[in-house]
Design a protein around this motif. Structure first.
Motif, mmCIF file in Angstrom:
data_model
loop_
_atom_site.group_PDB
_atom_site.id
_atom_site.type_symbol
_atom_site.label_atom_id
_atom_site.label_comp_id
_atom_site.label_asym_id
_atom_site.label_seq_id
_atom_site.Cartn_x
_atom_site.Cartn_y
_atom_site.Cartn_z
ATOM 1 N N ASP A 95 0.855 -1.188 0.000
ATOM 2 C CA ASP A 95 0.000 0.000 0.000
ATOM 3 C C ASP A 95 0.889 1.236 0.000
ATOM 4 O OD1 ASP A 95 -1.814 1.997 0.300
ATOM 5 O OD2 ASP A 95 -2.499 1.404 2.295
ATOM 6 N N LEU A 96 1.116 1.791 -1.195
ATOM 7 C CA LEU A 96 2.001 2.942 -1.348
ATOM 8 C C LEU A 96 1.244 4.232 -1.669
ATOM 9 C CD1 LEU A 96 4.862 1.316 -3.480
ATOM 10 C CD2 LEU A 96 4.610 1.410 -0.991
ATOM 11 N N ILE A 97 -0.069 4.146 -1.814
ATOM 12 C CA ILE A 97 -0.844 5.325 -2.203
ATOM 13 C C ILE A 97 -1.997 5.613 -1.249
ATOM 14 C CG2 ILE A 97 -2.366 6.292 -3.980
ATOM 15 C CD1 ILE A 97 -0.675 5.003 -6.088
ATOM 16 N N GLY A 104 5.989 15.279 6.731
ATOM 17 C CA GLY A 104 5.379 14.795 5.499
ATOM 18 C C GLY A 104 5.905 15.578 4.313
ATOM 19 N N THR A 105 5.959 14.942 3.149
ATOM 20 C CA THR A 105 6.604 15.581 2.003
ATOM 21 C C THR A 105 5.738 16.618 1.298
ATOM 22 O OG1 THR A 105 5.905 13.768 0.540
ATOM 23 C CG2 THR A 105 8.082 13.586 1.567
ATOM 24 N N ALA A 106 4.437 16.646 1.569
ATOM 25 C CA ALA A 106 3.553 17.556 0.831
ATOM 26 C C ALA A 106 3.958 19.012 0.988
ATOM 27 C CB ALA A 106 2.106 17.345 1.273
ATOM 28 N N ARG A 126 7.432 6.817 0.940
ATOM 29 C CA ARG A 126 6.665 5.611 1.213
ATOM 30 C C ARG A 126 6.378 5.518 2.704
ATOM 31 N NH1 ARG A 126 10.265 1.463 -2.585
ATOM 32 N NH2 ARG A 126 9.554 2.294 -4.601
ATOM 33 N N PRO A 127 5.232 4.952 3.078
ATOM 34 C CA PRO A 127 4.901 4.858 4.502
ATOM 35 C C PRO A 127 5.793 3.869 5.227
ATOM 36 C CG PRO A 127 3.310 3.627 3.194
ATOM 37 C CD PRO A 127 4.167 4.373 2.213
ATOM 38 N N ALA A 128 5.786 3.955 6.550
ATOM 39 C CA ALA A 128 6.635 3.076 7.359
ATOM 40 C C ALA A 128 6.282 1.606 7.175
ATOM 41 C CB ALA A 128 6.509 3.464 8.830
ATOM 42 N N SER A 129 5.047 1.329 6.782
ATOM 43 C CA SER A 129 4.599 -0.058 6.612
ATOM 44 C C SER A 129 4.957 -0.636 5.250
ATOM 45 C CB SER A 129 3.082 -0.127 6.799
ATOM 46 O OG SER A 129 2.436 0.797 5.921
ATOM 47 N N LEU A 163 6.920 -2.013 1.844
ATOM 48 C CA LEU A 163 8.079 -2.808 1.463
ATOM 49 C C LEU A 163 9.144 -1.853 0.935
ATOM 50 C CD1 LEU A 163 9.265 -5.688 0.887
ATOM 51 C CD2 LEU A 163 8.263 -5.469 -1.405
ATOM 52 N N ALA A 164 10.369 -1.935 1.495
ATOM 53 C CA ALA A 164 11.474 -1.075 1.063
ATOM 54 C C ALA A 164 11.157 0.401 1.250
ATOM 55 C CB ALA A 164 11.851 -1.372 -0.385
ATOM 56 N N GLY A 165 10.618 0.742 2.408
ATOM 57 C CA GLY A 165 10.356 2.144 2.698
ATOM 58 C C GLY A 165 11.646 2.942 2.790
ATOM 59 N N ASP A 166 11.586 4.225 2.434
ATOM 60 C CA ASP A 166 12.778 5.065 2.422
ATOM 61 C C ASP A 166 12.958 5.876 3.700
ATOM 62 O OD1 ASP A 166 10.385 6.330 1.530
ATOM 63 O OD2 ASP A 166 11.528 8.033 0.801
#
Length: 313
Positions: free
Chosen positions: A7-9, A79-81, A107-110, A112-115
């Protein structure tokens, strides 16, 4: 936090946001680079941030600097916004010697491969670097160190979204070293004329987006709403439609400051004879959202020579 690792969006729909202790707990490697003091602020989306939160954050930085004489630097998770706007506000108003580095994640903390974890770790490394002092607020994502004045978010989803279109990065946070290549020359914290600590509010400044066929309705509405300043997001290199220009000229006659910026995302807005005669100020190469912040601070401090301000900052 999202519904799962892919869930990236849609992760924002759950309303689950980690506080600072939860973020730090996910990155135990921080202990290898710094002694981190978690300071709770507000675990809210960056779309909800504005003047009240900016001032509160500024006061927290003041307090931490006073309470910890050995403090090397401060890292702000964001947050990046609206990250670039908070960073620029701080870069104009901070009065402490320690560097302040803003970090975020695409990408959220949850995920895969969060930054987020690496951005946070590298943000601490940069904040602890003595060479970061005197550079104003800094932004660190994707291993790149950017100046608050110049960096902007350029892509909705890509990892390399934060860019400095005209000039490039200040440096990089590589695995073996923090490396620097240039310094910003414009005035920045702590050497600025802006002190907002005793202020309850900033003057209203709005941004008017320019598009083919735009009339003066937005300008007139902003003036009616009490705007003390208006920044345009104009056609490159800063042009507006004839109808908007007429409405802007009328606004200037009512005492509203008008600053010309560009929607292009890169390049200066040059000063022309016509615009000068109409009383319009140019934003140099500041994008509209940052020109709005500088204009609001200048108006709040009673600055009348706005061309000087946009040339110096």
């Amino acid at each position: 936090m999202g519904k799962g690792p892919l869930d990236l969006i849609d992760y924002g729909s759950l309303g689950q946001v980690l506080d600072v202790k939860g973020v730090i707990a996910r990155v135990p490697e921080l202990a290898l680079v710094a002694d981190v003091i978690p300071v709770p602020f507000k675990a809210i989306p960056s779309t909800a941030l504005g003047w009240p939160e900016w001032k509160e954050l500024l006061l927290i930085c003041d307090r931490l600097s006073a309470e910890h004489p050995d403090l090397a630097g401060i890292v702000v998770t964001h947050g990046t916004a609206s990250l670039e706007e908070t960073a620029y506000f701080l870069s104009l108003t901070l009065k402490i010697p320690q560097p302040v580095v803003l970090v975020g994640a695409q990408r959220p903390a949850s995920a895969l491969a969060g930054d987020g974890p690496m951005n946070l770790l590298n943000g601490c490394r940069v904040a602890a670097d003595p060479r970061a002092r005197g550079l104003g607020a800094l932004v660190l994502l994707n291993d790149e160190i950017q100046a608050a004045r110049e960096v902007t978010k350029t892509s909705t989803l890509r990892m390399q979204t934060f860019r400095t279109p005209d000039f490039g990065v200040l440096g990089q946070a590589d695995a073996d070293a923090i490396v620097w290549y240039r310094k910003p020359l414009r005035r920045l914290a702590p050497d600025t004329e802006f002190d907002v600590r005793g202020m309850e509010a900033l003057p209203r400044v709005d941004v008017a987006y320019v598009y083919a066929g735009a009339d003066g309705a937005a300008i007139e509405a902003f003036v009616a709403a009490g705007a003390k300043g208006i920044v345009t997001a104009g056609f490159a290199p800063g042009y507006v439609t004839p109808a908007m220009s007429a409405a802007m000229a009328a606004a200037v006659k009512k005492g509203v400051a008008v600053v010309l910026s560009s929607r292009a995302g890169s390049g200066r807005v040059g000063r022309t004879t016509k615009n000068a005669a109409l009383g319009f100020v140019t934003a140099d190469n500041l994008n509209p959202q940052k020109a709005r912040i500088l204009l609001a601070l200048a108006l709040a401090h009673g600055v009348t020579d706005l061309e000087r301000v946009f040339a110096e900052y």
